[in-house]
Design a protein around this motif. Structure first.
Motif, PDB file in Angstrom:
ATOM      1  N   UNK A 217       0.823  -1.239   0.035  1.00  0.00           N
ATOM      2  CA  UNK A 217      -0.126   0.167  -0.139  1.00  0.00           C
ATOM      3  C   UNK A 217       0.786   1.280  -0.048  1.00  0.00           C
ATOM      4  N   UNK A 218       0.854   1.925  -1.110  1.00  0.00           N
ATOM      5  CA  UNK A 218       1.875   3.321  -1.317  1.00  0.00           C
ATOM      6  C   UNK A 218       0.832   4.584  -0.615  1.00  0.00           C
TER       7      UNK A 218
ATOM      8  N   UNK B 163      -1.442   4.149  -4.353  1.00  0.00           N
ATOM      9  CA  UNK B 163      -1.533   3.094  -5.082  1.00  0.00           C
ATOM     10  C   UNK B 163      -1.314   1.875  -4.475  1.00  0.00           C
ATOM     11  N   UNK B 164      -2.128   0.629  -4.596  1.00  0.00           N
ATOM     12  CA  UNK B 164      -1.809  -0.500  -4.081  1.00  0.00           C
ATOM     13  C   UNK B 164      -1.552  -1.594  -5.132  1.00  0.00           C
ATOM     14  N   UNK B 165      -0.323  -2.251  -4.742  1.00  0.00           N
ATOM     15  CA  UNK B 165       0.350  -3.131  -5.758  1.00  0.00           C
ATOM     16  C   UNK B 165       0.126  -4.555  -5.153  1.00  0.00           C
ATOM     17  N   UNK B 166       0.026  -5.625  -6.061  1.00  0.00           N
ATOM     18  CA  UNK B 166       0.196  -6.957  -5.758  1.00  0.00           C
ATOM     19  C   UNK B 166       1.429  -7.509  -6.172  1.00  0.00           C
ATOM     20  N   UNK B 167       2.133  -8.262  -5.566  1.00  0.00           N
ATOM     21  CA  UNK B 167       3.253  -9.049  -6.192  1.00  0.00           C
ATOM     22  C   UNK B 167       4.117 -10.029  -5.061  1.00  0.00           C
ATOM     23  N   UNK B 168       5.303 -10.150  -5.402  1.00  0.00           N
ATOM     24  CA  UNK B 168       5.910 -11.204  -4.609  1.00  0.00           C
ATOM     25  C   UNK B 168       7.365 -10.633  -4.035  1.00  0.00           C
ATOM     26  N   UNK B 169       7.553 -11.228  -2.949  1.00  0.00           N
ATOM     27  CA  UNK B 169       8.794 -10.983  -2.179  1.00  0.00           C
ATOM     28  C   UNK B 169       9.556 -12.051  -2.568  1.00  0.00           C
ATOM     29  N   UNK B 170      11.008 -11.748  -3.066  1.00  0.00           N
ATOM     30  CA  UNK B 170      11.921 -12.791  -3.389  1.00  0.00           C
ATOM     31  C   UNK B 170      13.159 -12.451  -2.795  1.00  0.00           C
ATOM     32  N   UNK B 171      14.216 -13.508  -2.486  1.00  0.00           N
ATOM     33  CA  UNK B 171      15.469 -13.265  -2.365  1.00  0.00           C
ATOM     34  C   UNK B 171      16.230 -13.993  -3.515  1.00  0.00           C
ATOM     35  N   UNK B 172      17.198 -13.033  -4.271  1.00  0.00           N
ATOM     36  CA  UNK B 172      17.930 -13.789  -5.199  1.00  0.00           C
ATOM     37  C   UNK B 172      19.409 -14.423  -5.024  1.00  0.00           C
ATOM     38  N   UNK B 173      19.518 -15.295  -5.829  1.00  0.00           N
ATOM     39  CA  UNK B 173      20.804 -15.995  -5.526  1.00  0.00           C
ATOM     40  C   UNK B 173      21.899 -15.083  -6.366  1.00  0.00           C
TER      41      UNK B 173
END
Length: 294
Positions: free
Chosen positions: A29-30, A60-70
């Motif tokens: 939520x921004x 704005x309200x965004x939908x997405x994914x939290x990731x950790x990259x290798x």
């Protein structure tokens, strides 16, 4: 909005394809007070993931994914495990296991709900915001093969004309995986032997049916020593005297309250409803045990 598992649709020109990011779902939520990050069930993740900031958008309200990259830039669920349960991560954890946010949908903009807009229009507005949204591809592209070559989990096929329905697992979104995975409920552990003496040898897995929590196998591979130690510290306070399973479980195990959800990869289901060759992938803090059904 959730996806259903399946294969690529036959009318692929009616769909867009996105990379399936191997992480944790989050809505951002921004607003004037800075970003607020929440999980699928409304849990506040804002302090847990301070890297999610600096979007330059106020309403704005965004939908997405939290990731950790290798090191190769691929999402690593194993790396994400080191951050998932840190409610207030210290500078060392932030440096060793940084996370990124991959927005793939736009739900509200300037106070206007966008849920009834078609997916293609929501994505067009999202791309105009320049908030780091990964691209999506035509439904007839070779994205699935490309994700397989790069060792990624798979793709999500989304109908271009589909609205957004919060909380709904709709056939408009189809998750197509290169590797079979499933969520399981932890109901206990088998004590370890040899190098694992005094700790966890394998976890007892279950899924809910009409009869209750039903045993579907043990998983003893895919763990690092650090993850096993962390799981042991989590599970010891959760011990109970009797099995939480409705059916019989082989071997002598230690039982726990079925409160934790994990994810495993596997090759197939056996005829007696057991997971064959399961490999541990990690805990799923974003899933409820009641959602894990057989």
């Amino acid at each position: 909005m959730l996806a259903v598992p399946g294969a690529l649709p036959s009318d692929r020109e009616s769909y867009g394809l996105e990379v399936k990011w191997d992480g944790i779902r989050a809505v951002v939520h921004l607003g004037d007070g800075g970003p607020r990050v929440t999980g699928r069930h409304g849990v506040d993740y804002t302090r847990r993931y301070p890297e999610i900031s600096g979007f330059g958008v106020k309403n704005a309200v965004l939908d997405g994914e939290i990731v950790a990259l290798d090191a190769r830039g691929r999402p690593s669920f194993v790396r994400l495990q080191h951050r998932m349960h840190l409610s207030d991560p210290d500078p060392l954890a932030l440096r060793l296991y940084p996370v990124a946010y991959m927005p793939f949908d736009l739900l509200h903009l300037d106070g206007i709900p966008l849920l009834d807009l078609p997916y293609r229009d929501r994505r067009a507005l999202l791309d105009e915001l320049d908030v780091g949204a990964p691209p999506y591809f035509p439904g007839d592209s070779d994205l699935l093969a490309a994700t397989s070559e790069q060792g990624l989990e798979g793709v999500i096929a989304k109908r271009l004309d589909s609205p957004y329905r919060p909380g709904t697992r709709a056939p408009w979104w189809i998750k197509v995986k290169n590797v079979a995975t499933t969520e399981v409920v932890i109901g206990g552990w088998k004590p370890g032997k040899g190098r694992r003496e005094g700790g966890i040898g394998s976890l007892v897995m279950g899924m809910f049916t009409e009869a209750g929590l039903t045993y579907v196998g043990h998983v003893g591979t895919g763990f690092t020593d650090v993850l096993l130690d962390d799981l042991y510290r989590m599970l010891r306070p959760m011990e109970i005297p009797r099995s939480p399973f409705a059916n019989q479980v082989p071997w002598r195990n230690r039982w726990v309250r079925p409160d934790l959800v994990g994810e495993v990869a596997y090759t197939m289901w056996t005829d007696d409803r057991r997971l064959r060759h399961p490999v541990w992938r990690g805990l799923r803090a974003d899933k409820l045990p009641s959602e894990v059904t057989l």
